[in-house]
Design a protein around this motif. Structure first.
Motif, PDB file in Angstrom:
ATOM      1  N   ARG A 120       1.111   6.564   8.499  1.00  0.00           N
ATOM      2  CA  ARG A 120       1.426   7.354   7.272  1.00  0.00           C
ATOM      3  C   ARG A 120       2.144   8.629   7.373  1.00  0.00           C
ATOM      4  N   ARG A 140       1.607   2.692  -2.885  1.00  0.00           N
ATOM      5  CA  ARG A 140       0.745   3.177  -1.817  1.00  0.00           C
ATOM      6  C   ARG A 140      -0.546   2.276  -2.148  1.00  0.00           C
ATOM      7  N   ASP A 144      -2.213   0.196   0.764  1.00  0.00           N
ATOM      8  CA  ASP A 144      -3.710   0.241   1.327  1.00  0.00           C
ATOM      9  C   ASP A 144      -4.499  -1.083   1.023  1.00  0.00           C
ATOM     10  N   ASP A 148      -5.970  -3.239   4.351  1.00  0.00           N
ATOM     11  CA  ASP A 148      -7.388  -3.669   4.364  1.00  0.00           C
ATOM     12  C   ASP A 148      -7.563  -5.392   4.402  1.00  0.00           C
TER      13      ASP A 148
END
Length: 287
Positions: A120, A140, A144, A148
Motif C-alpha cells: 500500500r 480501494r 481489499d 481477502d
C-alpha cells in the motif's frame, strides 16, 4: 517505533515491525527518493508481490531492491544478511531476521516487515507524477475484497484441502467448494476485461496473479487430478495469468524452480496426483 517484545509473544508468533511511509515530513517516515531499501526473497509469495509492485512502479532508481537467496540460511527461517538491521531496530530481538524488509537508510533501521503495508505504501507514496495508480481511491474497498478472497478462499482453502487428505472426500469437500467458488468469481471478473478491475492493472492484479502462481506451482502438489482439472476449467483466468507472465514487470522476479525449492524445503504434506498437471508454462514465461 514500538515492537512487541518476543518474550511476550507465543512461540509460534513472529514480532512484526509496522512503521508506515507517510505523506510529508511530519510523518517521520516520509517518501524521499533513495532513502529506503527493500530486501526481498521473491520465491515467497509476500516478497514476490512486493517485487511486482516495485517493478510496475519503476522504482529501481528511487528505491533500491536487494534480492535475497531463495531459502533462508538460518535455522529459525531468517537471513544472516538481515540480522544487523533487526538487531539495530529492536533491542535483544530474538525472532527470525525474515523478509520482506523495508529499511530506512537514514536511520539504519527497519520501517516495516509487513508485506500488505509495504504494498500500500509503495502504491500510495512512490507513484510519482503521472505514474501508474495501483491503488485508485474509488476501487480501494474492492481491492481489499479481492485480496481477502485470494488469501482466504484460494490460498487457505487450497492448503486446507491438501492437508485434509485426498482419500477423505467428505472432509475436504468444503474447502474445495470454497476454492472453486472463488475461482469462479475471478473468472467472471476477467471475462469482460484485461484486468481484474477494468482496463488498467491495480493491486488486485498483483494479489490475483501471485495467488495463481502459488496455486499452479505449490498447492497443485497436494490436490488430486480431479480437483486440478476443475481448477484448470477457468479459461479467462488462466489466459490472464499466462498473459501477465509474459510481461517483463511480472516475469522479472519469477523463478518457478526457486518457488518449488522453497516449498519443498519446509513442506510436510504428501504429494497427490495433481502434481503431474501444470496449467501455465511459468518457466517458459519467465525465461
Amino acid at each position: 517505533m514500538s515492537v512487541v517484545p518476543s518474550s511476550l509473544l507465543p512461540a509460534s508468533a513472529v514480532p512484526v515491525f509496522r512503521g508506515r511511509i507517510g505523506r510529508d515530513v511530519h510523518s517521520g517516515h516520509y517518501a524521499v527518493p533513495h532513502r529506503y531499501r527493500l530486501h526481498l526473497a521473491p520465491s515467497g509469495p509476500g516478497c514476490l508481490s512486493v517485487a511486482l509492485v516495485h517493478g510496475l512502479l519503476g522504482l529501481d532508481d528511487t528505491l533500491p531492491l536487494t534480492v535475497l537467496p531463495e531459502t533462508p540460511d538460518t535455522p529459525d527461517g531468517g537471513y544472516t544478511a538481515l540480522r544487523p538491521l533487526y538487531d539495530a531496530s529492536a533491542h535483544l530481538y530474538r525472532g527470525p531476521a525474515a523478509a520482506p524488509v523495508l529499511s530506512d537508510g537514514w536511520t539504519g533501521r527497519i520501517v516495516t516487515t509487513h508485506a500488505p503495508d509495504i504494498l500500500r505504501d509503495l502504491a500510495l507514496r512512490f507513484r510519482g507524477d503521472g505514474g501508474l495508480d495501483l491503488l485508485p481511491e474509488d476501487h480501494r474497498d474492492e481491492i481489499d475484497a479481492v485480496a481477502d478472497l485470494c488469501e482466504r478462499s484460494v490460498n487457505r482453502a487450497a492448503q486446507r484441502a491438501g492437508e485434509l487428505g485426498l482419500d477423505d472426500t467428505d472432509a475436504h469437500r468444503d474447502p474445495l467448494a470454497v476454492l472453486f467458488a472463488a475461482l469462479g468469481d475471478l473468472e467472471r471478473r476477467l471475462t469482460g476485461g484485461p484486468y481484474v478491475l477494468g482496463d488498467a492493472p491495480t493491486l488486485a492484479d498483483v494479489h490475483v496473479w501471485v495467488t495463481l502462481v502459488q496455486l499452479d506451482t505449490v498447492h497443485r502438489w497436494h490436490l488430486d487430478a480431479a480437483a486440478m482439472d476443475r481448477v484448470a476449467g477457468h479459461p479467462a483466468l488462466w489466459a490472464y495469468a499466462q498473459r501477465l507472465a509474459s510481461r517483463p514487470e511480472f516475469a522479472r522476479h519469477l523463478d518457478i524452480d526457486a518457488v518449488l525449492r522453497r516449498h519443498r524445503a519446509h513442506c510436510r504434506g504428501r504429494e497427490a496426483a495433481g502434481a503431474a498437471i501444470r496449467i501455465v508454462d511459468w518457466t517458459g514465461a519467465s525465461a
